[in-house]
Structure formats: C-alpha cells, structure tokens
Design a protein around this motif. Structure first.
Motif, PDB file in Angstrom:
ATOM      1  N   ALA A 173      34.472  48.193  39.770  1.00 59.16           N
ATOM      2  CA  ALA A 173      35.207  48.894  40.824  1.00 59.16           C
ATOM      3  C   ALA A 173      34.297  49.189  42.016  1.00 59.16           C
ATOM      4  O   ALA A 173      34.698  49.018  43.168  1.00 59.16           O
ATOM      5  CB  ALA A 173      35.815  50.182  40.280  1.00 59.16           C
ATOM      6  N   ALA A 174      33.073  49.607  41.729  1.00 55.24           N
ATOM      7  CA  ALA A 174      32.121  49.900  42.813  1.00 55.24           C
ATOM      8  C   ALA A 174      31.767  48.630  43.588  1.00 55.24           C
ATOM      9  O   ALA A 174      31.550  48.683  44.807  1.00 55.24           O
ATOM     10  CB  ALA A 174      30.860  50.545  42.244  1.00 55.24           C
ATOM     11  N   GLY A 175      31.722  47.504  42.920  1.00 56.14           N
ATOM     12  CA  GLY A 175      31.438  46.242  43.596  1.00 56.14           C
ATOM     13  C   GLY A 175      32.578  45.794  44.495  1.00 56.14           C
ATOM     14  O   GLY A 175      32.352  45.195  45.544  1.00 56.14           O
ATOM     15  N   ILE A 176      33.807  46.095  44.083  1.00 57.46           N
ATOM     16  CA  ILE A 176      34.970  45.711  44.888  1.00 57.46           C
ATOM     17  C   ILE A 176      35.112  46.621  46.110  1.00 57.46           C
ATOM     18  O   ILE A 176      35.471  46.164  47.187  1.00 57.46           O
ATOM     19  CB  ILE A 176      36.250  45.757  44.028  1.00 57.46           C
ATOM     20  N   ASP A 177      34.835  47.916  45.921  1.00 60.23           N
ATOM     21  CA  ASP A 177      34.951  48.882  47.024  1.00 60.23           C
ATOM     22  C   ASP A 177      33.658  49.692  47.115  1.00 60.23           C
ATOM     23  O   ASP A 177      33.595  50.850  46.703  1.00 60.23           O
ATOM     24  CB  ASP A 177      36.154  49.795  46.805  1.00 60.23           C
ATOM     25  N   PRO A 178      32.602  49.073  47.655  1.00 62.06           N
ATOM     26  CA  PRO A 178      31.282  49.712  47.642  1.00 62.06           C
ATOM     27  C   PRO A 178      31.151  50.952  48.527  1.00 62.06           C
ATOM     28  O   PRO A 178      30.184  51.700  48.384  1.00 62.06           O
ATOM     29  CB  PRO A 178      30.345  48.594  48.115  1.00 62.06           C
ATOM     30  N   ALA A 179      32.111  51.202  49.389  1.00 65.85           N
ATOM     31  CA  ALA A 179      32.022  52.377  50.261  1.00 65.85           C
ATOM     32  C   ALA A 179      32.672  53.614  49.641  1.00 65.85           C
ATOM     33  O   ALA A 179      32.510  54.714  50.151  1.00 65.85           O
ATOM     34  CB  ALA A 179      32.673  52.078  51.617  1.00 65.85           C
ATOM     35  N   TRP A 180      33.417  53.446  48.548  1.00 65.40           N
ATOM     36  CA  TRP A 180      34.114  54.566  47.926  1.00 65.40           C
ATOM     37  C   TRP A 180      33.229  55.174  46.844  1.00 65.40           C
ATOM     38  O   TRP A 180      32.835  54.486  45.899  1.00 65.40           O
ATOM     39  CB  TRP A 180      35.435  54.083  47.343  1.00 65.40           C
ATOM     40  N   PRO A 181      32.916  56.449  46.912  1.00 60.30           N
ATOM     41  CA  PRO A 181      31.992  57.041  45.945  1.00 60.30           C
ATOM     42  C   PRO A 181      32.556  57.262  44.544  1.00 60.30           C
ATOM     43  O   PRO A 181      31.790  57.408  43.595  1.00 60.30           O
ATOM     44  CB  PRO A 181      31.613  58.384  46.590  1.00 60.30           C
ATOM     45  N   TYR A 182      33.870  57.268  44.396  1.00 59.72           N
ATOM     46  CA  TYR A 182      34.455  57.630  43.095  1.00 59.72           C
ATOM     47  C   TYR A 182      33.971  56.765  41.923  1.00 59.72           C
ATOM     48  O   TYR A 182      33.586  57.308  40.874  1.00 59.72           O
ATOM     49  CB  TYR A 182      35.978  57.605  43.164  1.00 59.72           C
ATOM     50  N   PRO A 183      33.966  55.432  42.033  1.00 59.63           N
ATOM     51  CA  PRO A 183      33.498  54.644  40.883  1.00 59.63           C
ATOM     52  C   PRO A 183      32.036  54.924  40.516  1.00 59.63           C
ATOM     53  O   PRO A 183      31.686  54.976  39.342  1.00 59.63           O
ATOM     54  CB  PRO A 183      33.681  53.193  41.326  1.00 59.63           C
TER      55      PRO A 183
END
Length: 146
Positions: A51-61
């Motif tokens: 998930a962090a790789g798909i949306d690297p700007a979102w801190p939640y993952p």
C-alpha cells in the motif's frame, strides 16, 4: 478528436487510474489490519508495504506498518516507519511522534527496551475491552468495571 477533447480524455483516465490505486491501497490497509488482528504480522507488513508503494505520499500504510513491526518487537523497523510517518506528515500523525520519541529513548538506554511496545499493547487491549463493554459484554479487571 481535437486537442481539448484529447486533454479531457487524458484527465478522465488519470482520475480513473488514481481512483483504482486508492481502492487497492484501502483494500490492502483493511486486509493488513485483519491479518494483524489474527496475529499474522508478516502478512500485515507485506500488505502495508505494498500500500505504501502504491501511495507513497500517504502516511497511513507506513504508520500501520510501524505498529505491526512494534508488535513483532522489531523496534528498529518500527522506529524507522514512525519517523517516515512524521516525514510524510510533519504536523504529526496519531501517536507517531510519541512512538518515535519513546523508541529513540529506548534505543539510547534511557528506557527499558520494549517499554513502548508494552504500553501500546495495553492501550490497544483497553480499547478492545471498552468496545466489548459498549456491546453489552461485561468486562472486569481486578474487580472493577472498565
């Protein structure tokens, strides 16, 4: 098709692509949390990493991955993820600043190693028990209602 229509088509596709990525990220977060609740922290970490790789700007993952590392007693990895969470959200993100501070102080020998993990686990357990009591399930500790 003119330039205006072509540009609009590209924007619509971009929006669809972004929406699809968000759905995958949210799915991975939900599945990761479910895995973590079952004690399968390795699967949780893998899903949070994807998930962090798909949306690297979102801190939640990254934040959720930090907690999974914490539960596995992988304190260096947890600290790195809490710090990354704070890089992504400099004004703070839930308890990331507290977690990073405590883990840093543990690493420096100021606190016993594992203290923050014990605290976080107890706090999580308390919230679970409070959830049960809201459902009408009696929860008691040392003769006291929660």
């Amino acid at each position: 098709m003119g330039a205006k229509e072509s540009h609009r088509g590209e924007n619509e596709q971009s929006i669809k692509d972004e929406f699809g990525r968000k759905i995958i990220v949210i799915h991975d977060l939900e599945e990761g949390r479910a895995a973590g609740q079952k004690g399968d922290h390795d699967t949780a970490i893998a899903l949070f990493t994807r998930a962090a790789g798909i949306d690297p700007a979102w801190p939640y993952p990254v934040y959720d991955r930090a907690f999974a590392h914490l539960l596995k007693h992988e304190f260096d990895a947890a600290l790195a993820d809490y710090r990354k969470t704070l890089e992504l959200s400099p004004l703070g993100y839930f308890v990331a600043a507290t977690a990073a501070d405590m883990l840093t102080r543990e690493a420096a020998g100021e606190f016993p190693v594992g203290l923050y993990a014990a605290f976080a686990t107890l706090e999580h357990l308390r919230s679970v028990l409070l959830g049960f009591s809201r459902l009408g399930i009696e929860c008691r500790t040392e003769g006291k209602d929660l």
